[in-house]
Each structure stands twice: as C-alpha cells, then as structure tokens.
Motif scaffolding. Structure first.
Motif, PDB file in Angstrom:
ATOM      1  N   ASN A 503       0.994  -0.975   0.061  1.00  0.00           N
ATOM      2  CA  ASN A 503       0.450  -0.077   0.368  1.00  0.00           C
ATOM      3  C   ASN A 503       0.925   1.143   0.241  1.00  0.00           C
ATOM      4  O   ASN A 503       1.937   1.370   0.790  1.00  0.00           O
ATOM      5  CB  ASN A 503      -0.721   0.052   1.349  1.00  0.00           C
ATOM      6  CG  ASN A 503      -2.177   1.056   1.185  1.00  0.00           C
ATOM      7  OD1 ASN A 503      -1.672   2.327   0.253  1.00  0.00           O
ATOM      8  ND2 ASN A 503      -2.589   1.247   2.275  1.00  0.00           N
ATOM      9  N   ASP A 504       0.831   1.550  -0.971  1.00  0.00           N
ATOM     10  CA  ASP A 504       2.064   3.009  -1.469  1.00  0.00           C
ATOM     11  C   ASP A 504       1.494   4.097  -0.273  1.00  0.00           C
ATOM     12  O   ASP A 504       2.103   5.151  -0.511  1.00  0.00           O
ATOM     13  CB  ASP A 504       2.223   3.496  -2.415  1.00  0.00           C
ATOM     14  CG  ASP A 504       1.059   3.545  -3.343  1.00  0.00           C
ATOM     15  OD1 ASP A 504       0.186   4.082  -2.659  1.00  0.00           O
ATOM     16  OD2 ASP A 504       0.803   3.703  -4.750  1.00  0.00           O
ATOM     17  N   ALA A 505       0.091   4.035  -0.001  1.00  0.00           N
ATOM     18  CA  ALA A 505      -0.873   5.121   1.389  1.00  0.00           C
ATOM     19  C   ALA A 505       0.059   5.331   2.647  1.00  0.00           C
ATOM     20  O   ALA A 505      -0.382   5.999   3.144  1.00  0.00           O
ATOM     21  CB  ALA A 505      -2.097   5.704   0.423  1.00  0.00           C
ATOM     22  N   LEU A 506       0.210   4.336   2.562  1.00  0.00           N
ATOM     23  CA  LEU A 506       1.149   4.014   4.190  1.00  0.00           C
ATOM     24  C   LEU A 506       1.481   4.884   4.943  1.00  0.00           C
ATOM     25  O   LEU A 506       2.766   6.108   4.321  1.00  0.00           O
ATOM     26  CB  LEU A 506       1.637   2.849   4.105  1.00  0.00           C
ATOM     27  CG  LEU A 506       1.238   1.692   4.302  1.00  0.00           C
ATOM     28  CD1 LEU A 506       2.004   0.260   4.377  1.00  0.00           C
ATOM     29  CD2 LEU A 506      -0.307   1.328   4.955  1.00  0.00           C
ATOM     30  N   ASP A 507       1.414   6.084   5.712  1.00  0.00           N
ATOM     31  CA  ASP A 507       2.165   6.747   6.919  1.00  0.00           C
ATOM     32  C   ASP A 507       2.590   6.329   7.903  1.00  0.00           C
ATOM     33  O   ASP A 507       2.661   4.915   8.406  1.00  0.00           O
ATOM     34  CB  ASP A 507       1.578   7.752   7.220  1.00  0.00           C
ATOM     35  CG  ASP A 507       0.377   7.919   6.688  1.00  0.00           C
ATOM     36  OD1 ASP A 507       1.148   9.524   5.440  1.00  0.00           O
ATOM     37  OD2 ASP A 507      -1.468   8.725   6.788  1.00  0.00           O
ATOM     38  N   PRO A 508       3.551   6.553   8.532  1.00  0.00           N
ATOM     39  CA  PRO A 508       4.742   6.204   9.789  1.00  0.00           C
ATOM     40  C   PRO A 508       4.411   6.275  10.725  1.00  0.00           C
ATOM     41  O   PRO A 508       2.851   6.677  11.148  1.00  0.00           O
ATOM     42  CB  PRO A 508       5.759   7.307   9.702  1.00  0.00           C
ATOM     43  CG  PRO A 508       5.919   7.594   8.414  1.00  0.00           C
ATOM     44  CD  PRO A 508       4.856   8.421   7.804  1.00  0.00           C
ATOM     45  N   GLN A 509       4.399   5.287  11.481  1.00  0.00           N
ATOM     46  CA  GLN A 509       3.624   5.420  12.571  1.00  0.00           C
ATOM     47  C   GLN A 509       3.987   5.784  14.248  1.00  0.00           C
ATOM     48  O   GLN A 509       5.575   5.813  14.022  1.00  0.00           O
ATOM     49  CB  GLN A 509       3.297   3.221  13.250  1.00  0.00           C
ATOM     50  CG  GLN A 509       4.314   2.970  13.549  1.00  0.00           C
ATOM     51  CD  GLN A 509       4.183   1.267  13.032  1.00  0.00           C
ATOM     52  OE1 GLN A 509       3.019   1.255  13.975  1.00  0.00           O
ATOM     53  NE2 GLN A 509       4.835   0.402  13.615  1.00  0.00           N
ATOM     54  N   TYR A 510       3.377   6.760  15.368  1.00  0.00           N
ATOM     55  CA  TYR A 510       4.392   7.589  15.780  1.00  0.00           C
ATOM     56  C   TYR A 510       4.327   6.623  17.419  1.00  0.00           C
ATOM     57  O   TYR A 510       3.006   6.201  17.152  1.00  0.00           O
ATOM     58  CB  TYR A 510       4.166   8.384  15.975  1.00  0.00           C
ATOM     59  CG  TYR A 510       4.528   9.050  14.128  1.00  0.00           C
ATOM     60  CD1 TYR A 510       5.693   9.924  14.245  1.00  0.00           C
ATOM     61  CD2 TYR A 510       3.854   9.634  13.185  1.00  0.00           C
ATOM     62  CE1 TYR A 510       6.504  10.305  13.695  1.00  0.00           C
ATOM     63  CE2 TYR A 510       4.184   9.882  11.939  1.00  0.00           C
ATOM     64  CZ  TYR A 510       5.395  10.835  11.948  1.00  0.00           C
ATOM     65  OH  TYR A 510       5.737  10.887  11.041  1.00  0.00           O
ATOM     66  N   GLY A 511       4.686   6.906  18.416  1.00  0.00           N
ATOM     67  CA  GLY A 511       4.556   6.799  19.657  1.00  0.00           C
ATOM     68  C   GLY A 511       5.392   7.411  20.684  1.00  0.00           C
ATOM     69  O   GLY A 511       6.014   8.046  20.173  1.00  0.00           O
ATOM     70  N   THR A 512       4.771   7.530  21.313  1.00  0.00           N
ATOM     71  CA  THR A 512       5.215   8.273  22.694  1.00  0.00           C
ATOM     72  C   THR A 512       5.154   7.507  23.896  1.00  0.00           C
ATOM     73  O   THR A 512       4.126   6.330  24.162  1.00  0.00           O
ATOM     74  CB  THR A 512       4.283   9.489  23.747  1.00  0.00           C
ATOM     75  OG1 THR A 512       3.939  10.152  22.396  1.00  0.00           O
ATOM     76  CG2 THR A 512       4.562   9.813  25.048  1.00  0.00           C
ATOM     77  N   ASN A 513       6.632   7.150  24.531  1.00  0.00           N
ATOM     78  CA  ASN A 513       7.018   5.722  25.452  1.00  0.00           C
ATOM     79  C   ASN A 513       8.128   6.469  26.862  1.00  0.00           C
ATOM     80  O   ASN A 513       8.412   7.803  26.509  1.00  0.00           O
ATOM     81  CB  ASN A 513       8.569   5.091  24.791  1.00  0.00           C
ATOM     82  CG  ASN A 513       8.630   4.089  25.841  1.00  0.00           C
ATOM     83  OD1 ASN A 513       8.151   3.180  25.893  1.00  0.00           O
ATOM     84  ND2 ASN A 513       9.755   4.342  26.086  1.00  0.00           N
ATOM     85  N   VAL A 514       7.075   5.726  27.822  1.00  0.00           N
ATOM     86  CA  VAL A 514       7.825   6.363  29.334  1.00  0.00           C
ATOM     87  C   VAL A 514       8.343   5.017  29.898  1.00  0.00           C
ATOM     88  O   VAL A 514       7.612   3.942  30.157  1.00  0.00           O
ATOM     89  CB  VAL A 514       6.494   7.103  29.713  1.00  0.00           C
ATOM     90  CG1 VAL A 514       6.962   7.405  31.374  1.00  0.00           C
ATOM     91  CG2 VAL A 514       5.584   8.020  29.319  1.00  0.00           C
ATOM     92  N   GLU A 515       8.871   5.891  30.172  1.00  0.00           N
ATOM     93  CA  GLU A 515       9.582   4.020  30.906  1.00  0.00           C
ATOM     94  C   GLU A 515      10.482   4.748  32.618  1.00  0.00           C
ATOM     95  O   GLU A 515      10.974   5.483  32.043  1.00  0.00           O
ATOM     96  CB  GLU A 515       9.994   3.526  30.763  1.00  0.00           C
ATOM     97  CG  GLU A 515      12.040   3.656  30.309  1.00  0.00           C
ATOM     98  CD  GLU A 515      12.486   2.918  29.085  1.00  0.00           C
ATOM     99  OE1 GLU A 515      13.187   1.653  30.035  1.00  0.00           O
ATOM    100  OE2 GLU A 515      11.977   2.064  27.674  1.00  0.00           O
TER     101      GLU A 515
END
Length: 706
Positions: A503-515
């Motif tokens: 799928n050439d319309a895919l966007d990056p996935q983003y996240g926020t990590n707290v540890e």
C-alpha cells in the motif's frame, strides 16, 4: 485495576525483598576487612546509544552480554544467546534456531519487517527493503560482547529502532591471537569458525569466518550459510584511528513453512507439499571505512562511509485457503551507500557534561522481478515442475534518508544526571513499475524524535551502588519499501480477482514511550561475590500502527495500540566460577481501538521467564543449565485461540585443558513437544497453522585457541 498494574504490584514485593537485605549483607561481608571492592563494581561502558557511557548513568534499559557468558552458555546462535535477555523473545520458523523472529517490547514483524535495529561495531546491518535481520551472519565465537538497549531508540537511530537496539562488538584487531572451532550434531549439523588477530604489513588486522551446514529436523529444511569478514587499521595514534573493514555473507536454505493442526498430528517433522519449492539464496557484500580523531575535552570526531550490495533469489508460497496456494519466485538486487559524521565535546557548559551532534545520510536502490511459479491445489503442487515461468511484475524503488541528531548530558549534582536529545529524519521513497504496467509513485515523510531522561544515584558505597532512572521519548517507524511497493499480486475468487498486499499510501506510525527503571549492584562478600539487579517498567502508546488488515487484505494504518511491560533481571557471580541468573519479561501489547480494543496483539508472548546456573572455571571443567518458559500467546486478534505454554531446558558441559576446549551441549534437553507460534487461516478460521519446534538436539565440539 488492569492486568498490567496487578503484575507490577505482584513483582514489587519481590524487588523490595531482594534490595532491602543487600546493604546489610554487604556490611556483614565487609566487617573486619580493610580493603575495598569498589573496583569490582565498575560499570560497563556501552556505545549502542552512539556515545560511550556507563550503564548506571543511562536513562534506558540496558543489558550487556560478555564473551565469557557467551562461551559458557548453551547458545549455538546469536538468537539463542539473546533469548535470556529481559524484554526479548524469539519465535522460530524452522524449529531448530535457523529462522528466528524477534519480539521486543511487544513488537513483532512476523518475518515481513523488523522493529529492532542490529548493529555490528556500531553500524546498522538491517536489510534495506524490509529491515529484516540475518541472525546467523556473525558467528558467536567472534563476538567480544553484545549491548542491548531496550525501548525507544529513534532519537539516536531513527527508523527501525522502535523496539530497541542491539550492538555486536567484535573482537579487536589490536589483541593478537586466534582460535578455531568445529561443532557437529544431530540432523546433519556441521559448523566451523575461525578467527585471527595479528599484524600484516606492520598493521593490525583481524579476520574471521564461519560456515554452517544443517539438514534440519523437518523435511525441506536444509540450510547452508557462510560468513567471512575482516578489518585492517591503517592509522593508529593517540589522536587518530583509520580502519577499513569488510563483511561477506551468503545463505542457501529451504523453508519448510507452517503445518496445519491436522498435519501436525501426523508428524512434527513434516512439511506441506505447498512449500516444496520454497527456498532462499542470497548473499551480501559490505565495505566500510571508519575514522576517529581528536582527544580530551576538544572535539572528538568520528566518520563512517559504507557501501553494500545484496542479491536475493527467493521462492515463497502464500497459502490463501486450506486447499489453495500461490507460489512465486522473486529476484532482487540492492545497492546502498551510507555515511555518518559525529562530533562529541565534554566540559562545555559544566564540569561534567557531554554534547554529541551528528548527521546520517543514506541512499539505496532495490530492483525487483517477480516470476510466476505455481498456483492451485496440493495435487497441482505435487505434479508441478521446479522451474519458474513468465515475469509476473518488475520494477525498482529507491529510499533516501537524511537525519540530524544531538544528545546532551549533564551531571547537575553528584547524584543527578539529566539527558536530552532529538533527531530529525527526512525520508523519500520512490518506485517505478515497469511490468505489468508502467507507473511511478513517491512519498516523503519528516519525523522528529525527541527524548529526555533523568538518572538519580540513590546509593554509593564501597560495596554498593544504585541508580533509578526515568525517561520520555517519541518514536516512529516508517513503512518499509516492501510494505509500500511490493508488486506481488495474489489470485482471489471475487472482483478484482487479484489483490496486492502493499500500500503506497501508508504513513509512518508514531508513539510516545515513558519508562522507569532501577540498576542496583552489590558486593556480597569480600572475595568478590556480587549481585546485579535490574527492573524496568514502561508504557508506550502507538498511533497509525502498521499492520496487515485481514478485511482489506493489504497493509494499513489501523488505529492504535498500547505496549506496557515489565523487565526484571537478577545476576549472581562469584570468584570461584559459580553463578546464576533469573529474568522475567511481561508484555501487555494490546489493541487500542476497533472491535478488538483491549485484546492482546496476536503472536506476542505475554510472559517469558528464564533462569540458569553455571559452575566451573576458565580452565578445567565447567557446566551450565538454563530453562526458558513462555506463555500467554494468542494467535488471533479476537483472542479466541491460545498457544499452549511451553518450557525448554538447555545444558552445556565443557572441559578445557591447555588451549583446547571440548564441549557437549543439548538444546531442549527433556525433548519437550511445543510450537513456537502460529496463525489461523484467513478464509477458514477453523484451520490453524503452527511452527513446530525441534525435540532434543545434541551437539559436540572442540575449540583451539592460540
């Protein structure tokens, strides 16, 4: 109260029970002794975060596996050695360790992508098109140590470091000597490796090589691999080092594929006729030039230039229904060049501070040609010839990546250290299709990945030190070129009668990590007996997650997920050669939206527990025994199918006399029957496919050092 927090509360008393007695034990052990053992508590220095730092000063979860631990363990491969690290689990596709798939912090690529970055001497080696890792590329015997940084690595390394970073440090050319080893075992296993470090033309050189040939415990699982590499230091002084290194790897192996529950009941070592043609033939060639210059508080510079060529000839089957499959042959070529420049300063704004800034650049091209092979029922596969047909699709894609990054750490007071950093990535993907129809597409993405952390030393004595840390980071994972542009199409019995997963319309996935985590080290006796405790808890919220959507039969950005976990480890060591370890990993990776909100992500082990003991000395008799238990795996998003829990025991016995070491080791010592992973059929959920694990495997070997 959620299951995650209940697990935290259950483990906290155990941590307190271990930590509280340590000061008293250390004081009692040290009574009446004038000497100190503080030098034995020196922290390990790691470089996986791009700048050298001690583990205790870090604001991330770090584990270091030494060469002594590697050689004493029953591990035969890199994946075997890493399975005992908190936060990691491996699901094996061929059943005997040849095709491991890593799970780290609840991220699992299923053989199609990777969420972990693998470095060799600080340089990434993930495959260009998919990010996949060839875990058998570096022989264990050539490794000096392994550094594992768990958690968000985007601020230092960008894409593919969402789950963590693993850095393999190979043996140095400045340490003369060498060794040769050979191992033989059941199912036709024959492995050999050799290493040499010395001087040639009055320059330090290091050479290594390894080869493995294995029939496999399942039919159609033969595997042959080989690696050679080396380095030469051209300029070495107090202020400048210049090193040229090369790596060449080739692999030729069959893939037996999964088996249905019905097939599994008939034989654990069989392979479905659908996979009778599946195999890989690939090779990789890399040349790299590294340079470092500058010393002291002045700028210390480092630069690297790498060129790579890879070729892959792969036949792969996708079973579309219990009685229908599609097989195609793909030939790819990858050319890639990358470079990096990094500078570091100390003592700029404070007496104890460090600043790091740098630039990464890379450009790669992948050419791909798909060929028809066979499509149909088992009868058609049984009668098919082993030759490819007409061209199915052809095209070429390119990815360019430019990034700037920085990191700053300062000791604001004796016990408190603060760190901040960030990275900005620019990625541009283009693809030109040639067949079956000409077309072009492109996509550009920019990602910012900041990180901040605090490290507090709560205890520092001659015999103990303890640190707690807290960090917050933003991370991202771009779709791979394969997920964007793979041209393979599959037949379906409904319009449009052919579908493509890409799928050439895919966007990056983003996240926020707290540890948050703790490192505690203690000397329990004046003779050098010591204990190391680590404990980490994390929460990562991810959006626009990349996954395969069973409804649209293609990759999509489908909603959100939450990754929560606990990683705990305890290591005990004594100067008489007796030691042990215990590690526990809890991964609560759950859907954050949609019909399966709150359910565990499929194929992710919720619990992994490992423990082991070892006894012996560097010369003479030694033995080690370890056990791994894995449970809490769901095979579908609805969480209606569960994989039975399993336990595997491994053991090793060795004897060293002079420069020669002989050993016997057993994998799955008690011959347990289990499956490492599986999945339900997309068109018939009543049919479940499994990847069976091998039974007991015995290996014997001999190693000579000089």
């Amino acid at each position: 109260m959620g299951r995650f927090w209940r697990a935290v509360l259950r483990l906290l008393p155990i941590g307190v029970a271990v930590l509280v007695p340590l000061p008293a034990m250390a004081r009692q052990a040290g009574a009446g002794q004038a000497d100190t053992t503080a030098h034995r508590l020196e922290a390990l220095v790691v470089t996986a975060e791009r700048s050298a730092q001690t583990v205790e000063r870090s604001t991330q979860a770090i584990t270091v596996v030494s060469r002594v631990e590697l050689l004493a363990s029953p591990a035969r491969t890199l994946a075997d050695a890493l399975q005992f690290v908190p936060g990691l689990a491996f699901l094996d596709f061929d059943g005997s360790g040849g095709d491991p798939q890593v799970v780290m912090r609840g991220f699992y690529g299923g053989g199609e992508a990777e969420y972990v970055m693998l470095l060799v001497d600080g340089r990434p080696i993930n495959a260009f098109g998919s990010g996949r890792i060839a875990w058998d590329m570096i022989p264990l015997t050539t490794i000096e140590r392994i550094e594992i940084v768990r958690g968000a690595g985007s601020a230092a390394w960008g894409d593919s470091a969402i789950g963590g970073v693993i850095n393999i440090i190979t043996r140095s050319a400045v340490r003369p000597g060498g060794f040769a080893s050979i191992t033989a075992g059941e199912n036709g296993l024959l492995e050999g490796s050799v290493e040499f470090a010395g001087r040639w033309l009055d320059r330090p050189i290091a050479l290594f090589g390894g080869m493995s040939d294995y029939d496999g415990f399942r039919s159609h699982a033969e595997r042959t691999t080989g690696t050679i590499g080396g380095s030469m230091v051209f300029g070495e002084s107090d202020t400048r080092v210049l090193k040229l290194s090369t790596l060449h790897d080739w692999r030729d192996f069959d893939t037996p594929g999964p088996v249905s529950g019905t097939e599994l009941a008939g034989s654990r070592s069989g392979s479905s006729p659908f996979y009778r043609f599946d195999r890989n033939r690939d090779h990789l060639h890399r040349v790299q030039l590294d340079s470092r210059w500058g010393t002291g508080s002045a700028a210390r510079w480092s630069a690297v230039l790498m060129g790579e060529y890879a070729h892959d000839d792969r036949i792969r089957t996708v079973v579309l229904a219990p009685a229908f499959a599609d097989t195609k042959n793909r030939v790819t070529g990858v050319s890639r060049v990358s470079g990096s420049v990094q500078a570091e300063w100390t003592g700029l704004a404070a007496a104890e501070d460090e600043l790091m800034v740098g630039v990464d650049l890379s450009a790669g091209q992948l050419t791909s040609t798909w060929y028809e092979f066979v499509t149909g029922s088992i009868d058609e596969y049984t009668a098919a010839a082993s030759s490819r047909g007409a061209i199915h699709a052809r095209g070429s894609g390119r990815r360019m990546n430019a990034a700037v990054f920085f990191g700053y750490g300062v000791q604001v007071s004796s016990p408190i250290r603060l760190t901040v950093g960030s990275r900005v990535d620019w990625l541009r993907d283009t693809f030109d299709a040639e067949e079956p129809a000409a077309s072009s597409t492109d996509a550009t993405h920019i990602a910012v990945s900041p990180r901040a952390g605090l490290n507090l030393r709560y205890l520092a004595t001659d015999r103990q030190n303890g640190h707690v840390y807290l960090s917050v980071a933003r991370l991202f994972k771009a779709p791979t070129p394969e997920q964007l542009f793979d041209q393979r199409r599959f037949p379906v019995p409904f319009p449009p009668f052919e579908i493509g997963f890409a799928n050439d319309a895919l966007d990056p996935q983003y996240g926020t990590n707290v540890e948050a985590g703790i490192y505690h080290r203690a000397s329990l006796a004046g003779d050098g007996t010591s204990a190391d405790l680590s404990f980490t808890v994390y929460n990562l919220d991810l959006r626009d997650e990349l996954d395969f959507d069973i409804e649209t039969l293609r990759y999509q950005n489908i909603g959100k997920s939450r990754h929560r976990g606990i990683e705990a480890g305890l290591d005990l060591a004594s100067p008489i050669g007796v030691g042990g370890f215990a590690r526990y990993t809890y991964q609560a990776a759950t859907h954050g939206s949609g019909d399966h909100d709150g359910n565990q992500l499929k194929a992710i082990p919720r619990n992994v527990l490992s423990a082991g003991v070892r006894a012996g000395s560097e010369s003479g008799f030694s033995t080690s025994v370890s056990a791994t238990r894995l449970w809490g795996v769901h095979l579908d998003d609805a969480n209606t199918l569960a994989l039975p829990a399993w336990t595997r025991w491994d053991a090793r016995v060795s004897w060293q006399f002079g420069r020669i070491t002989t050993f016997v080791q057993a994998t799955n010592l008690f011959d347990a029957e289990f499956n490492t992973t599986g999945y339900p059929d997309a068109s018939d959920p009543g049919t479940v496919y499994y990847y069976p694990a091998a039974g007991r495997l015995l290996h014997v070997g001999i190693r000579h050092a000089w």
